[in-house]
Design a protein around this motif. Structure first.
Motif, PDB file in Angstrom:
ATOM      1  N   THR A 106       0.840  -1.203   0.000  1.00  0.00           N
ATOM      2  CA  THR A 106       0.000   0.000   0.000  1.00  0.00           C
ATOM      3  C   THR A 106       0.873   1.250   0.000  1.00  0.00           C
ATOM      4  O   THR A 106       0.611   2.212  -0.731  1.00  0.00           O
ATOM      5  CB  THR A 106      -0.937  -0.009   1.221  1.00  0.00           C
ATOM      6  N   PHE A 107       1.923   1.234   0.817  1.00  0.00           N
ATOM      7  CA  PHE A 107       2.843   2.370   0.868  1.00  0.00           C
ATOM      8  C   PHE A 107       3.495   2.617  -0.494  1.00  0.00           C
ATOM      9  O   PHE A 107       3.548   3.751  -0.970  1.00  0.00           O
ATOM     10  CB  PHE A 107       3.923   2.127   1.935  1.00  0.00           C
ATOM     11  N   VAL A 108       3.992   1.581  -1.130  1.00  0.00           N
ATOM     12  CA  VAL A 108       4.659   1.705  -2.427  1.00  0.00           C
ATOM     13  C   VAL A 108       3.684   2.235  -3.480  1.00  0.00           C
ATOM     14  O   VAL A 108       4.010   3.141  -4.255  1.00  0.00           O
ATOM     15  CB  VAL A 108       5.292   0.354  -2.855  1.00  0.00           C
ATOM     16  N   VAL A 109       2.478   1.700  -3.516  1.00  0.00           N
ATOM     17  CA  VAL A 109       1.475   2.147  -4.488  1.00  0.00           C
ATOM     18  C   VAL A 109       1.133   3.615  -4.257  1.00  0.00           C
ATOM     19  O   VAL A 109       1.117   4.424  -5.188  1.00  0.00           O
ATOM     20  CB  VAL A 109       0.207   1.265  -4.431  1.00  0.00           C
ATOM     21  N   ASN A 110       0.858   3.990  -3.009  1.00  0.00           N
ATOM     22  CA  ASN A 110       0.489   5.374  -2.704  1.00  0.00           C
ATOM     23  C   ASN A 110       1.624   6.352  -2.990  1.00  0.00           C
ATOM     24  O   ASN A 110       1.398   7.448  -3.491  1.00  0.00           O
ATOM     25  CB  ASN A 110       0.028   5.501  -1.251  1.00  0.00           C
TER      26      ASN A 110
ATOM     27  N   GLY B 162       4.002   5.917  -5.224  1.00  0.00           N
ATOM     28  CA  GLY B 162       4.092   6.004  -6.688  1.00  0.00           C
ATOM     29  C   GLY B 162       3.023   6.914  -7.264  1.00  0.00           C
ATOM     30  O   GLY B 162       3.291   7.727  -8.151  1.00  0.00           O
ATOM     31  N   LEU B 163       1.809   6.811  -6.764  1.00  0.00           N
ATOM     32  CA  LEU B 163       0.725   7.677  -7.229  1.00  0.00           C
ATOM     33  C   LEU B 163       1.011   9.142  -6.908  1.00  0.00           C
ATOM     34  O   LEU B 163       0.782  10.033  -7.732  1.00  0.00           O
ATOM     35  CB  LEU B 163      -0.606   7.245  -6.615  1.00  0.00           C
ATOM     36  N   ALA B 164       1.516   9.399  -5.709  1.00  0.00           N
ATOM     37  CA  ALA B 164       1.832  10.771  -5.308  1.00  0.00           C
ATOM     38  C   ALA B 164       2.941  11.353  -6.181  1.00  0.00           C
ATOM     39  O   ALA B 164       2.850  12.498  -6.647  1.00  0.00           O
ATOM     40  CB  ALA B 164       2.237  10.807  -3.836  1.00  0.00           C
ATOM     41  N   MET B 165       3.987  10.581  -6.434  1.00  0.00           N
ATOM     42  CA  MET B 165       5.087  11.059  -7.271  1.00  0.00           C
ATOM     43  C   MET B 165       4.611  11.298  -8.708  1.00  0.00           C
ATOM     44  O   MET B 165       4.998  12.272  -9.344  1.00  0.00           O
ATOM     45  CB  MET B 165       6.260  10.076  -7.258  1.00  0.00           C
ATOM     46  N   GLY B 166       3.764  10.418  -9.203  1.00  0.00           N
ATOM     47  CA  GLY B 166       3.210  10.605 -10.542  1.00  0.00           C
ATOM     48  C   GLY B 166       2.394  11.868 -10.637  1.00  0.00           C
ATOM     49  O   GLY B 166       2.480  12.629 -11.595  1.00  0.00           O
ATOM     50  N   ALA B 167       1.574  12.140  -9.623  1.00  0.00           N
ATOM     51  CA  ALA B 167       0.758  13.358  -9.607  1.00  0.00           C
ATOM     52  C   ALA B 167       1.642  14.599  -9.581  1.00  0.00           C
ATOM     53  O   ALA B 167       1.369  15.583 -10.277  1.00  0.00           O
ATOM     54  CB  ALA B 167      -0.180  13.344  -8.403  1.00  0.00           C
ATOM     55  N   LEU B 168       2.718  14.564  -8.801  1.00  0.00           N
ATOM     56  CA  LEU B 168       3.619  15.715  -8.732  1.00  0.00           C
ATOM     57  C   LEU B 168       4.358  15.927 -10.049  1.00  0.00           C
ATOM     58  O   LEU B 168       4.635  17.061 -10.435  1.00  0.00           O
ATOM     59  CB  LEU B 168       4.611  15.548  -7.589  1.00  0.00           C
ATOM     60  N   ALA B 169       4.689  14.853 -10.746  1.00  0.00           N
ATOM     61  CA  ALA B 169       5.362  14.988 -12.034  1.00  0.00           C
ATOM     62  C   ALA B 169       4.435  15.617 -13.060  1.00  0.00           C
ATOM     63  O   ALA B 169       4.858  16.413 -13.892  1.00  0.00           O
ATOM     64  CB  ALA B 169       5.842  13.621 -12.523  1.00  0.00           C
ATOM     65  N   ILE B 170       3.168  15.267 -12.994  1.00  0.00           N
ATOM     66  CA  ILE B 170       2.200  15.796 -13.953  1.00  0.00           C
ATOM     67  C   ILE B 170       1.789  17.214 -13.589  1.00  0.00           C
ATOM     68  O   ILE B 170       1.647  18.073 -14.458  1.00  0.00           O
ATOM     69  CB  ILE B 170       0.963  14.873 -14.032  1.00  0.00           C
ATOM     70  N   MET B 171       1.592  17.473 -12.292  1.00  0.00           N
ATOM     71  CA  MET B 171       1.137  18.796 -11.849  1.00  0.00           C
ATOM     72  C   MET B 171       1.983  19.264 -10.668  1.00  0.00           C
ATOM     73  O   MET B 171       1.561  19.171  -9.525  1.00  0.00           O
ATOM     74  CB  MET B 171      -0.341  18.758 -11.481  1.00  0.00           C
ATOM     75  N   PRO B 172       3.175  19.813 -10.946  1.00  0.00           N
ATOM     76  CA  PRO B 172       4.062  20.212  -9.853  1.00  0.00           C
ATOM     77  C   PRO B 172       3.485  21.330  -8.988  1.00  0.00           C
ATOM     78  O   PRO B 172       3.892  21.504  -7.854  1.00  0.00           O
ATOM     79  CB  PRO B 172       5.331  20.653 -10.573  1.00  0.00           C
TER      80      PRO B 172
END
Length: 159
Positions: free
Chosen positions: A6-10, A12-22
């Motif tokens: 769960t930690f790894v998935v969350n 990864g999702l957070a980092m992906g969101a920051l890459a798309i919308m810093p």
């Protein structure tokens, strides 16, 4: 207790969101957030203006250019028009990728000078040699030649 999965998935999702919308994590008024335009190499040549508008809207304020050619500047957009599109969207081209292979190989300064002129027009601080072709770097003498040519290019930049 949180599971590792769960930690790894969350994360990864957070980092992906920051890459798309810093702008979700960074205050754009105090931080410069940049994007290397090469990452948009499929979209940018098709719609220079629209792509740069989208880049600005999602929170970026600096870009690193690529694809310059003296004939058609940036994807058929003149250097001055490209700078205008950047400025209209609150973007600055801090640096840019320029092809130094011809200059390293045969010392032709025409492309180098037009690259420096383009970078100056854009207000860029840095010219980047993103890649040197393998035939230019086969042995120690090749690397010495590269160092000499880079030093000469630096002198052209200072002028």
């Amino acid at each position: 207790m949180i599971k590792r999965r769960t930690f790894v998935v969350n994360t990864g999702l957070a980092m992906g969101a920051l890459a798309i919308m810093p702008n979700l994590a960074f205050d754009n008024k105090t931080k410069n957030i940049g994007l290397q335009l090469y990452t948009l190499r499929d979209a940018l040549p098709k719609d220079v203006k629209g792509t740069l508008e989208k880049i600005s809207k999602i929170g970026y304020n600096e870009v690193e250019t690529y694809g310059f050619s003296p004939k058609d500047a940036f994807f058929g957009t003149s250097v001055k028009d490209f700078k205008s599109i950047l400025a209209d969207n609150g973007l600055k081209a801090t640096s840019g990728h320029y092809d130094f292979n011809g200059y390293i190989k045969d010392g032709n300064t025409d492309f180098l000078k037009s690259s420096i002129e383009a970078a100056n027009t854009l207000g860029s601080d840095y010219l980047v040699a993103p890649y040197l072709a393998e035939p230019l770097r086969q042995n120690i003498d090749d690397y010495k030649k590269i160092a000499q040519k880079v030093n000469e290019a630096a002198e052209h930049c200072k002028k």
